[in-house]
Design a protein around this motif. Structure first.
Motif, PDB file in Angstrom:
ATOM      1  N   GLN A 105      -3.124  57.187  73.268  1.00  0.00           N
ATOM      2  CA  GLN A 105      -3.268  55.760  73.580  1.00  0.00           C
ATOM      3  C   GLN A 105      -2.410  55.370  74.780  1.00  0.00           C
ATOM      4  O   GLN A 105      -2.848  54.597  75.648  1.00  0.00           O
ATOM      5  N   LEU A 106      -1.195  55.889  74.840  1.00  0.00           N
ATOM      6  CA  LEU A 106      -0.301  55.571  75.957  1.00  0.00           C
ATOM      7  C   LEU A 106      -0.820  56.153  77.265  1.00  0.00           C
ATOM      8  O   LEU A 106      -0.765  55.488  78.315  1.00  0.00           O
ATOM      9  N   CYS A 107      -1.328  57.385  77.221  1.00  0.00           N
ATOM     10  CA  CYS A 107      -1.871  57.999  78.435  1.00  0.00           C
ATOM     11  C   CYS A 107      -3.116  57.254  78.907  1.00  0.00           C
ATOM     12  O   CYS A 107      -3.308  57.050  80.116  1.00  0.00           O
ATOM     13  N   ALA A 108      -3.965  56.831  77.970  1.00  0.00           N
ATOM     14  CA  ALA A 108      -5.154  56.064  78.343  1.00  0.00           C
ATOM     15  C   ALA A 108      -4.761  54.727  78.957  1.00  0.00           C
ATOM     16  O   ALA A 108      -5.347  54.288  79.962  1.00  0.00           O
ATOM     17  N   GLN A 109      -3.765  54.066  78.377  1.00  0.00           N
ATOM     18  CA  GLN A 109      -3.283  52.809  78.966  1.00  0.00           C
ATOM     19  C   GLN A 109      -2.761  53.042  80.382  1.00  0.00           C
ATOM     20  O   GLN A 109      -3.010  52.230  81.283  1.00  0.00           O
ATOM     21  N   ASN A 110      -2.047  54.133  80.560  1.00  0.00           N
ATOM     22  CA  ASN A 110      -1.490  54.449  81.870  1.00  0.00           C
ATOM     23  C   ASN A 110      -2.590  54.632  82.907  1.00  0.00           C
ATOM     24  O   ASN A 110      -2.500  54.118  84.028  1.00  0.00           O
ATOM     25  N   ARG A 111      -3.653  55.347  82.549  1.00  0.00           N
ATOM     26  CA  ARG A 111      -4.748  55.587  83.500  1.00  0.00           C
ATOM     27  C   ARG A 111      -5.543  54.310  83.767  1.00  0.00           C
ATOM     28  O   ARG A 111      -5.960  54.052  84.898  1.00  0.00           O
ATOM     29  N   VAL A 112      -5.745  53.511  82.732  1.00  0.00           N
ATOM     30  CA  VAL A 112      -6.442  52.240  82.910  1.00  0.00           C
ATOM     31  C   VAL A 112      -5.611  51.306  83.795  1.00  0.00           C
ATOM     32  O   VAL A 112      -6.152  50.584  84.642  1.00  0.00           O
ATOM     33  N   ALA A 113      -4.287  51.323  83.626  1.00  0.00           N
ATOM     34  CA  ALA A 113      -3.412  50.500  84.470  1.00  0.00           C
ATOM     35  C   ALA A 113      -3.575  50.874  85.938  1.00  0.00           C
ATOM     36  O   ALA A 113      -3.577  49.998  86.821  1.00  0.00           O
ATOM     37  N   GLN A 114      -3.728  52.153  86.218  1.00  0.00           N
ATOM     38  CA  GLN A 114      -3.914  52.602  87.591  1.00  0.00           C
ATOM     39  C   GLN A 114      -5.284  52.202  88.124  1.00  0.00           C
ATOM     40  O   GLN A 114      -5.414  51.767  89.267  1.00  0.00           O
ATOM     41  N   LEU A 115      -6.301  52.313  87.273  1.00  0.00           N
ATOM     42  CA  LEU A 115      -7.667  52.019  87.715  1.00  0.00           C
ATOM     43  C   LEU A 115      -7.894  50.537  87.983  1.00  0.00           C
ATOM     44  O   LEU A 115      -8.624  50.169  88.904  1.00  0.00           O
ATOM     45  N   TYR A 116      -7.272  49.695  87.166  1.00  0.00           N
ATOM     46  CA  TYR A 116      -7.555  48.262  87.236  1.00  0.00           C
ATOM     47  C   TYR A 116      -6.403  47.448  87.827  1.00  0.00           C
ATOM     48  O   TYR A 116      -6.399  46.227  87.712  1.00  0.00           O
ATOM     49  N   ALA A 117      -5.438  48.125  88.429  1.00  0.00           N
ATOM     50  CA  ALA A 117      -4.304  47.427  89.036  1.00  0.00           C
ATOM     51  C   ALA A 117      -4.808  46.424  90.072  1.00  0.00           C
ATOM     52  O   ALA A 117      -5.819  46.664  90.732  1.00  0.00           O
ATOM     53  N   PRO A 118      -4.113  45.273  90.249  1.00  0.00           N
ATOM     54  CA  PRO A 118      -2.845  44.920  89.610  1.00  0.00           C
ATOM     55  C   PRO A 118      -2.998  44.113  88.314  1.00  0.00           C
ATOM     56  O   PRO A 118      -2.008  43.767  87.685  1.00  0.00           O
ATOM     57  N   ASN A 119      -4.241  43.787  87.916  1.00  0.00           N
ATOM     58  CA  ASN A 119      -4.426  42.929  86.732  1.00  0.00           C
ATOM     59  C   ASN A 119      -5.088  43.728  85.615  1.00  0.00           C
ATOM     60  O   ASN A 119      -6.261  43.544  85.301  1.00  0.00           O
ATOM     61  N   SER A 120      -4.300  44.594  84.990  1.00  0.00           N
ATOM     62  CA  SER A 120      -4.877  45.540  84.022  1.00  0.00           C
ATOM     63  C   SER A 120      -4.400  45.317  82.596  1.00  0.00           C
ATOM     64  O   SER A 120      -4.757  46.093  81.708  1.00  0.00           O
ATOM     65  N   GLU A 121      -3.617  44.276  82.354  1.00  0.00           N
ATOM     66  CA  GLU A 121      -2.982  44.155  81.029  1.00  0.00           C
ATOM     67  C   GLU A 121      -4.004  44.052  79.909  1.00  0.00           C
ATOM     68  O   GLU A 121      -3.850  44.690  78.850  1.00  0.00           O
ATOM     69  N   LEU A 122      -5.064  43.250  80.101  1.00  0.00           N
ATOM     70  CA  LEU A 122      -6.057  43.089  79.050  1.00  0.00           C
ATOM     71  C   LEU A 122      -6.802  44.398  78.810  1.00  0.00           C
ATOM     72  O   LEU A 122      -7.034  44.795  77.664  1.00  0.00           O
ATOM     73  N   GLN A 123      -7.159  45.089  79.905  1.00  0.00           N
ATOM     74  CA  GLN A 123      -7.878  46.352  79.777  1.00  0.00           C
ATOM     75  C   GLN A 123      -7.048  47.411  79.058  1.00  0.00           C
ATOM     76  O   GLN A 123      -7.590  48.248  78.333  1.00  0.00           O
ATOM     77  N   GLN A 124      -5.735  47.367  79.234  1.00  0.00           N
ATOM     78  CA  GLN A 124      -4.876  48.333  78.557  1.00  0.00           C
ATOM     79  C   GLN A 124      -4.928  48.143  77.038  1.00  0.00           C
ATOM     80  O   GLN A 124      -4.903  49.118  76.281  1.00  0.00           O
ATOM     81  N   VAL A 125      -4.994  46.909  76.597  1.00  0.00           N
ATOM     82  CA  VAL A 125      -5.117  46.645  75.158  1.00  0.00           C
ATOM     83  C   VAL A 125      -6.528  46.990  74.686  1.00  0.00           C
ATOM     84  O   VAL A 125      -6.729  47.555  73.608  1.00  0.00           O
ATOM     85  N   GLN A 126      -7.517  46.674  75.503  1.00  0.00           N
ATOM     86  CA  GLN A 126      -8.903  46.960  75.134  1.00  0.00           C
ATOM     87  C   GLN A 126      -9.154  48.452  74.966  1.00  0.00           C
ATOM     88  O   GLN A 126      -9.912  48.860  74.075  1.00  0.00           O
ATOM     89  N   VAL A 127      -8.528  49.278  75.796  1.00  0.00           N
ATOM     90  CA  VAL A 127      -8.772  50.720  75.668  1.00  0.00           C
ATOM     91  C   VAL A 127      -8.154  51.260  74.381  1.00  0.00           C
ATOM     92  O   VAL A 127      -8.706  52.170  73.756  1.00  0.00           O
TER      93      VAL A 127
END
Length: 219
Positions: free
Chosen positions: A88-110
Motif C-alpha cells: 500500500q505504501l509503495c503504491a501510494q508512493n508511485r501514485v504520488a509521483q504520477l499525479y503530482a503535485p495534487n495526489s493526496e486523494l488518489q493516494q487514499v483511493q489506491v
C-alpha cells in the motif's frame, strides 16, 4: 491575475479539514471502515475541496533492530500484513509521483482499491494480485510497486509510517485510529468511522460547498 487565482486557491485549501487514518492492511475493522464510510467519501464529488485525507498503514506493528542494525517489523496479523502495508505504501508512493503535485486523494483511493480487490486466503501473492488489478485503474507499473515492496525502498517507507504512528500523542491504542484536525477525539473518530462525509459537512467552516453537503442540509 494569476497571482490572485493562486492566492484564492491557497486560502480555500487552508480552510480544509484534515483527517489522518492510521490502519493495517489486514485489520478487519480497518477493512470495514475503508469499504464503507471511506469508500463513500472517496466517491463523493468534491470531497477533497473540504478535507485533506491521508492513510498511513502500519497500525499495531512493532519494530526492533537486529544485530546488523536493520529494522525488523512484527505486524499484528503476521508477515503477510507487513507485506500488505508495504505494498500500500509503495503504491501510494508511485501514485504520488504520477499525479503530482495534487495526489493526496488518489493516494487514499489506491489504498481503497487494493483493499477492495484483496482476495482470501490472504497471502503475498493475493496482495500482489490486488496491486496488479489496481494498476490498470491508477496507471502505475505493478511490477515496480511489487519490486519496491521487496527491496529496501519498501522497508524505508514502512519505517517512515512506523515513525509517524509511534509519534502519535496520545499514543494509538487500536486501529483504525482516526486523527481529525490534528487531534484524536473518540467522539469524532466514531462519527467519521460511521459516516465520514456527514462529519465533514457538519464540521467544515470554509466557503466552499459540495452537493453532498447541500443534500444533508435539506434533509
Amino acid at each position: 491575475m494569476k497571482f490572485l487565482i493562486i492566492l484564492i486557491l491557497g486560502l480555500a485549501f487552508a480552510e480544509r479539514l484534515t483527517i489522518d487514518m492510521y490502519t493495517e492492511s489486514l485489520c478487519p475493522d480497518c477493512q470495514g471502515f475503508i469499504s464503507t464510510s471511506l469508500k463513500k467519501a472517496l466517491a463523493t464529488e468534491g470531497i477533497d475541496k473540504l478535507v485533506a485525507l491521508r492513510i498511513i498503514p502500519y497500525g499495531n506493528a512493532r519494530r526492533t533492530k537486529n544485530s546488523q542494525g536493520d529494522w525488523i517489523f512484527t505486524c499484528q496479523h503476521g508477515t503477510t500484513e507487513c507485506y500488505g502495508n508495504i505494498i500500500q505504501l509503495c503504491a501510494q508512493n508511485r501514485v504520488a509521483q504520477l499525479y503530482a503535485p495534487n495526489s493526496e486523494l488518489q493516494q487514499v483511493q489506491v489504498v481503497e482499491c487494493i483493499d477492495s480487490n484483496l482476495k482470501r486466503p490472504y497471502s503475498n501473492g493475493a496482495i500482489d494480485g490486488a496491486a496488479k488489478q489496481c494498476s490498470t485503474t491508477w496507471g502505475y507499473n505493478a511490477n515496480d510497486v511489487i519490486a519496491c515492496a521487496n527491496t529496501n525502498e519498501g522497508q524505508l517507507l514502512h519505517l517512515i509510517a512506523a515513525q509517524e504512528t509511534d509519534a502519535l500523542v496520545p499514543a494509538h491504542q487500536y486501529v483504525p485510529w482516526i486523527v481529525s484536525e490534528r487531534q484524536h477525539n473518540t467522539t469524532d473518530e466514531n462519527l467519521i468511522i460511521d459516516d465520514l462525509v456527514s462529519w465533514v459537512c457538519k464540521n467544515y467552516k470554509g466557503t466552499d460547498t459540495i452537493d453532498a453537503c447541500l443534500k444533508l442540509e435539506i434533509q
